[in-house]
Scaffold this active site. Structure first.
Site, PDB file in Angstrom:
ATOM      1  N   ARG A 107     -14.795  -4.696  -0.383  1.00 27.44           N
ATOM      2  CA  ARG A 107     -13.795  -3.656  -0.056  1.00 27.44           C
ATOM      3  C   ARG A 107     -14.351  -2.895   1.144  1.00 27.44           C
ATOM      4  O   ARG A 107     -15.436  -2.310   1.073  1.00 27.44           O
ATOM      5  CB  ARG A 107     -13.593  -2.701  -1.231  1.00 27.44           C
ATOM      6  CG  ARG A 107     -12.892  -1.412  -0.829  1.00 27.44           C
ATOM      7  CD  ARG A 107     -12.417  -0.603  -1.996  1.00 27.44           C
ATOM      8  NE  ARG A 107     -11.304  -1.253  -2.647  1.00 27.44           N
ATOM      9  CZ  ARG A 107     -10.511  -0.648  -3.553  1.00 27.44           C
ATOM     10  NH1 ARG A 107     -10.738   0.604  -3.895  1.00 27.44           N
ATOM     11  NH2 ARG A 107      -9.493  -1.285  -4.084  1.00 27.44           N
ATOM     12  N   HIS A 134      -4.205  -5.527   0.942  1.00 24.04           N
ATOM     13  CA  HIS A 134      -4.800  -5.457  -0.411  1.00 24.04           C
ATOM     14  C   HIS A 134      -4.236  -6.611  -1.249  1.00 24.04           C
ATOM     15  O   HIS A 134      -3.458  -6.428  -2.182  1.00 24.04           O
ATOM     16  CB  HIS A 134      -4.445  -4.108  -1.041  1.00 24.04           C
ATOM     17  CG  HIS A 134      -5.257  -3.747  -2.248  1.00 24.04           C
ATOM     18  ND1 HIS A 134      -6.307  -4.512  -2.714  1.00 24.04           N
ATOM     19  CD2 HIS A 134      -5.172  -2.688  -3.104  1.00 24.04           C
ATOM     20  CE1 HIS A 134      -6.823  -3.927  -3.792  1.00 24.04           C
ATOM     21  NE2 HIS A 134      -6.153  -2.827  -4.058  1.00 24.04           N
ATOM     22  N   GLN A 137      -4.350  -6.970  -5.281  1.00 23.00           N
ATOM     23  CA  GLN A 137      -3.419  -6.076  -5.961  1.00 23.00           C
ATOM     24  C   GLN A 137      -2.044  -6.726  -6.093  1.00 23.00           C
ATOM     25  O   GLN A 137      -1.424  -6.708  -7.160  1.00 23.00           O
ATOM     26  CB  GLN A 137      -3.295  -4.766  -5.166  1.00 23.00           C
ATOM     27  CG  GLN A 137      -2.314  -3.796  -5.771  1.00 23.00           C
ATOM     28  CD  GLN A 137      -2.799  -3.251  -7.105  1.00 23.00           C
ATOM     29  OE1 GLN A 137      -3.900  -2.762  -7.196  1.00 23.00           O
ATOM     30  NE2 GLN A 137      -1.985  -3.370  -8.135  1.00 23.00           N
ATOM     31  N   ASP A 225       3.024   4.083  -3.341  1.00 22.48           N
ATOM     32  CA  ASP A 225       1.561   4.220  -3.308  1.00 22.48           C
ATOM     33  C   ASP A 225       1.261   5.615  -2.783  1.00 22.48           C
ATOM     34  O   ASP A 225       2.170   6.327  -2.312  1.00 22.48           O
ATOM     35  CB  ASP A 225       0.966   3.122  -2.396  1.00 22.48           C
ATOM     36  CG  ASP A 225      -0.569   3.102  -2.393  1.00 22.48           C
ATOM     37  OD1 ASP A 225      -1.179   3.690  -3.311  1.00 22.48           O
ATOM     38  OD2 ASP A 225      -1.149   2.500  -1.468  1.00 22.48           O
ATOM     39  N   CYS A 266       0.045   0.799  -7.471  1.00 18.74           N
ATOM     40  CA  CYS A 266      -1.268   0.147  -7.605  1.00 18.74           C
ATOM     41  C   CYS A 266      -2.290   1.059  -8.256  1.00 18.74           C
ATOM     42  O   CYS A 266      -3.283   0.581  -8.792  1.00 18.74           O
ATOM     43  CB  CYS A 266      -1.751  -0.330  -6.242  1.00 18.74           C
ATOM     44  SG  CYS A 266      -2.101   1.004  -5.080  1.00 18.74           S
ATOM     45  N   ARG A 294      -4.824  -6.986 -12.873  1.00 21.20           N
ATOM     46  CA  ARG A 294      -5.849  -7.172 -11.830  1.00 21.20           C
ATOM     47  C   ARG A 294      -6.931  -8.099 -12.376  1.00 21.20           C
ATOM     48  O   ARG A 294      -7.415  -8.999 -11.687  1.00 21.20           O
ATOM     49  CB  ARG A 294      -6.481  -5.823 -11.436  1.00 21.20           C
ATOM     50  CG  ARG A 294      -5.559  -4.861 -10.710  1.00 21.20           C
ATOM     51  CD  ARG A 294      -5.207  -5.346  -9.327  1.00 21.20           C
ATOM     52  NE  ARG A 294      -6.368  -5.565  -8.500  1.00 21.20           N
ATOM     53  CZ  ARG A 294      -7.019  -4.604  -7.821  1.00 21.20           C
ATOM     54  NH1 ARG A 294      -6.580  -3.367  -7.851  1.00 21.20           N
ATOM     55  NH2 ARG A 294      -8.073  -4.879  -7.077  1.00 21.20           N
TER      56      ARG A 294
HETATM   57  N1   CP Z   1      -5.515  -0.250  -7.084  1.00 15.65           N
HETATM   58  C1   CP Z   1      -6.808  -0.265  -6.772  1.00 15.65           C
HETATM   59  O1   CP Z   1      -7.274  -1.084  -5.992  1.00 15.65           O
HETATM   60  O2   CP Z   1      -7.547   0.701  -7.393  1.00 15.65           O
HETATM   61  P1   CP Z   1      -9.051   1.100  -7.102  1.00 15.65           P
HETATM   62  O3   CP Z   1      -9.079   1.823  -5.772  1.00 15.65           O
HETATM   63  O4   CP Z   1      -9.423   2.011  -8.238  1.00 15.65           O
HETATM   64  O5   CP Z   1      -9.902  -0.134  -7.054  1.00 15.65           O
HETATM   65  N1  NVA Z   2      -3.411   2.646   0.034  1.00 19.37           N
HETATM   66  C1  NVA Z   2      -4.508   3.011  -0.840  1.00 19.37           C
HETATM   67  C2  NVA Z   2      -4.688   2.002  -1.906  1.00 19.37           C
HETATM   68  C3  NVA Z   2      -5.772   2.310  -2.903  1.00 19.37           C
HETATM   69  C4  NVA Z   2      -5.958   1.255  -3.944  1.00 19.37           C
HETATM   70  C5  NVA Z   2      -5.758   3.177   0.001  1.00 19.37           C
HETATM   71  O1  NVA Z   2      -6.010   2.347   0.877  1.00 19.37           O
HETATM   72  O2  NVA Z   2      -6.461   4.170  -0.202  1.00 19.37           O
END
Ligand code: CP
Ligand code: NVA
Length: 308
Positions: A107, A134, A137, A225, A266, A294
């Site tokens: 990530r 992402h 997700q 989101d 998400c 997930r």
């Molecule tokens: N939805 C998601 O990716 O959550 P986290 O940021 O908690 O991993």
């Molecule tokens: N759009 C959000 C998603 C988190 C899972 C971010 O990038 O922070």
């Protein structure tokens, strides 16, 4: 071995196979406790590195648990604590990690980091979120939709809010799984034109509608989101909140979608900003199944990557 970098870069038949495998693997567990191992142990003897340059609850825990259920082991690494955060190149990190572990989930912020990791790693690399996409997700989200309502192909999905990284992967999925997608949000926060073009080129209808109430007409699924993603500058927070407030998903908006429309997010959610608690906790919402899936979707992704 194969990388799982993005939905638009993965063959649609392979994506379909991963969703079907995830559902089979979920069913095979027969509701046993999450800590219990699967009957099949395809990751026995394998080690997976989970690298985080941003916070995470779901991605971190679901990958970790899923790998253990399949008999593998994990190593959770914070980008900041690695030499990666202190000047070692991504390419060198990828080369070294490939001598120790069997797969890498990362990530990160810049997509270029993921690309460089994938270019130089000799083990599979999985995208656990970048500023732009992402994919894990949305694989879980497609699985969740289909669990509740059957094939997603031909349905109408509406995204209300910021055209961000999660929205981008929804557009990719629209093209690959064949469903219509409507974005509703302010023009300054539109999804990237490249992703809209991708979905349209695959023959699905993509609409941009500024009026959220018109956008959700006939929707089978409404998604939103956070208004403020982890990579967004703090200076933009207030402006984004003001711009996005009309796009809040609340009961009035859901009432304009199809009566059996689902709601997804998400997570993490900011209750009473992008979505009201009444919707999050209401009859349309499948957010907890979405979070659980997930786990199952990523297990299928890992098996595909490793060919096990
Ligand atoms: N939805 C998601 O990716 O959550 P986290 O940021 O908690 O991993
Ligand atoms: N759009 C959000 C998603 C988190 C899972 C971010 O990038 O922070």
């Amino acid at each position: 071995m194969q990388h799982f970098l993005d939905i638009h870069r993965t063959d649609p038949a392979e994506l379909r196979a991963m969703i079907d495998a995830a559902r089979r693997m979920k069913a095979a567990r027969g509701g046993r406790p999450h800590g219990a191992p699967d009957d099949l142990q395809p990751l026995a003897g394998r080690m997976v590195a989970l690298i985080f340059e941003k916070p995470s609850t779901r991605t971190r825990v679901s990958f970790d648990v899923g790998i253990r259920q399949m008999g593998g082991e994990t190593m959770v690494l914070s980008g900041r604590e690695m030499q990666l955060g202190h000047g070692e190149t991504i390419a060198d990190t990828a080369r070294v990690l490939s001598r120790y572990v069997d797969a890498i989930m990362i990530r990160t912020f810049e997509e270029a980091t993921l690309e460089e990791m994938a270019e130089f790693a000799t083990v599979p690399v999985i995208n656990g979120l970048t500023n732009r996409t992402h994919p894990c997700q949305i694989m879980a989200d497609v699985m969740t939709y289909e669990e509740h309502r059957g094939p997603i192909t031909g349905r109408k999905v509406v995204w209300s809010g910021d055209g961000n990284n999660v929205c981008a992967s929804w557009l990719h999925a629209a093209g690959q799984f064949g469903f219509d997608f409507t974005f509703t949000g302010p023009p300054t926060l539109d999804p990237e034109a490249e992703w809209i073009a991708f979905a349209r080129a695959r023959g699905v209808r993509v609409a941009v509608e500024r009026d959220p109430f018109r956008a959700v007409e006939d929707a089978d699924l409404v998604v939103t989101d956070t208004w403020f993603s982890m990579h967004d500058p703090e200076s933009a927070r207030e402006r984004r909140h003001n711009q996005l407030r009309p796009y809040q998903v609340n009961e009035a908006l859901m009432a304009r979608a199809k009566p059996d429309a689902l709601f997804m997010h998400c997570l993490p959610a900011h209750r009473n900003d992008e979505v009201t608690s009444a919707v999050m906790d209401g009859p349309h919402s499948v957010v907890w199944d979405e979070a659980e899936n997930r786990l199952h979707a990523q297990k299928a992704i890992l098996r595909w990557c490793l060919g096990v």
